[in-house]
Design a protein around this motif. Structure first.
Motif, short mmCIF file in Angstrom:
data_model
loop_
_atom_site.label_atom_id
_atom_site.label_comp_id
_atom_site.label_asym_id
_atom_site.label_seq_id
_atom_site.Cartn_x
_atom_site.Cartn_y
_atom_site.Cartn_z
N HIS A 12 0.68 -1.24 0.08
CA HIS A 12 -0.02 0.11 -0.17
C HIS A 12 1.00 1.35 -0.12
O HIS A 12 1.61 1.51 1.04
CB HIS A 12 -0.98 -0.08 1.16
N GLU A 69 -6.07 2.39 -5.35
CA GLU A 69 -7.00 2.47 -4.10
C GLU A 69 -8.15 3.31 -4.44
O GLU A 69 -8.24 4.46 -5.21
CB GLU A 69 -6.37 3.08 -2.93
N HIS A 80 -12.53 2.19 1.68
CA HIS A 80 -11.47 2.04 0.76
C HIS A 80 -11.12 0.66 0.61
O HIS A 80 -10.92 -0.32 1.21
CB HIS A 80 -10.21 2.76 1.45
N HIS A 195 -7.16 -0.53 5.33
CA HIS A 195 -7.44 -0.09 6.58
C HIS A 195 -8.69 -0.36 7.16
O HIS A 195 -9.44 0.63 7.27
CB HIS A 195 -6.96 1.37 6.66
N ASP A 248 0.64 2.43 3.66
CA ASP A 248 -0.05 3.56 3.09
C ASP A 248 0.86 4.81 3.04
O ASP A 248 0.57 5.82 3.36
CB ASP A 248 -1.04 3.79 4.06
FE FE Z 1 -7.11 4.81 2.29
#
Ligand code: FE
Ligand code: AMP
Ligand code: ZN
Ligand code: FE
Length: 288
Positions: A12, A69, A80, A195, A248
């Motif tokens: 991510h 994403e 998401h 997440h 992320d």
């Molecule tokens: Fe996100």
């Protein structure tokens, strides 16, 4: 529990193709430098960073997985969804992403208009300058607010205006979570909930999406405590989903510091994702 070692997998990450601060080449170079062997480039609504990242990865020995994403709707919340291994050359995929990016443009204009009404005017040109060629998002507006002198940091801009439940917040979601998962599966990719901790009614959401071809769930994530991760892994197992993970990484602080490759992700996850693509059905493992 002792913190687990990093595994050199990060599924991510964001680049300048959306709201990351590093270009695809710089991201992959950083991965190489940090000993991260596999990354997925998962920009918001865009695959524009994937080709360059893949090329750099080939020369540096970093495997790059094509990802995106997407922000989807479920009840009153934004969910998401990460999409892995969709063929970036698919016209249907690019058409869908283009529509999502158009919505981002409209929504950015709406946010800017609302900010002006709230007494914090920021020019759309300044916002566009922050976004460059990338898919425009709230972080670009936050950076523009900082550049215009209205906030000291992006975090402050989110805390005052742009965060969920603040006055200038508008969701960017257009499709439902169900539609998004179906789209990704139809195009041969693996859909994974990003997440998930803190989502309302997660068990029910996972059950519904698993029946529509959801293939994974991000169980390992920046700042998740061991107990959160183990509960998520158990839920993923119950639904026969791949327990994926990533940092992320955006190249800046987003809800606290995050490092590229900074989250433990089991090293066999990339192979599990690939196996699902190869067998042609990317959803939950069928029960025997
Ligand atoms: Fe996100
Ligand atoms: P958007 O997709 O335009 O709604 O923007 C979502 C992105 O905003 C996330 O991927 C993060 O990069 C960033 N973000 C969300 N919440 C915050 C926050 N509280 N502080 C800083 N960045 C945030
Ligand atoms: Zn982002
Ligand atoms: Fe993200």
């Amino acid at each position: 529990m002792k913190p687990r070692p990093r595994s050199g997998v990060d599924l991510h990450t964001h680049t300048t193709a959306s709201d990351g601060l590093l270009g695809p080449t710089a991201l992959v170079e950083l991965a190489g430098f940090r000993g991260v062997r596999t990354i997925a480039v998962t920009d918001h609504d865009s695959t524009e960073g994937v080709a360059e990242a893949t090329r750099t990865g080939l020369s540096l020995g970093v495997e790059v997985i094509a990802g995106v994403e997407l922000c989807a709707r479920h009840a009153d919340q934004d969910v998401h969804i990460l999409a892995y291994h969709v063929d970036a050359c698919s016209p249907a995929w690019q058409q869908a992403l283009l529509q999502h990016r158009r919505r981002r443009e409209d929504r950015a204009a709406r946010i800017v208009e609302t900010l002006a009404n709230l007494g914090v005017p920021v020019g759309m040109d300044l916002v566009r300058q922050q976004a460059g060629a990338g898919a425009i998002g709230r972080p670009h507006i936050a950076r523009a607010l900082v550049a215009a002198g209205h906030a000291r940091s992006s975090s402050e801009a989110f805390a005052r205006w742009l965060g969920r439940d603040k006055e200038a917040f508008f969701s960017v979601a257009s499709l439902s979570a169900e539609e998004t998962v179906s789209l990704v599966g139809d195009l041969g990719g693996v859909a994974a909930i990003a997440h998930p901790a803190g989502l309302f009614d997660l068990d029910d959401l996972v059950a519904r999406l698993a029946s529509l071809g959801l293939g994974g769930m991000e169980c390992y994530y920046s700042h998740y405590r061991a107990g959160v991760t183990s509960a998520l892994v158990a839920l993923a197992r119950r639904h026969r989903l791949v327990a994926t993970g990533g940092s992320d990484f955006h190249g800046e602080e987003v809800h606290g510091p995050r490092q590229l490759g900074g989250v433990y992700v089991p090293p066999d996850v990339p192979a599990e994702l690939r196996a699902r693509v190869r067998r042609g059905y990317t959803g939950a493992d069928p029960r025997p």
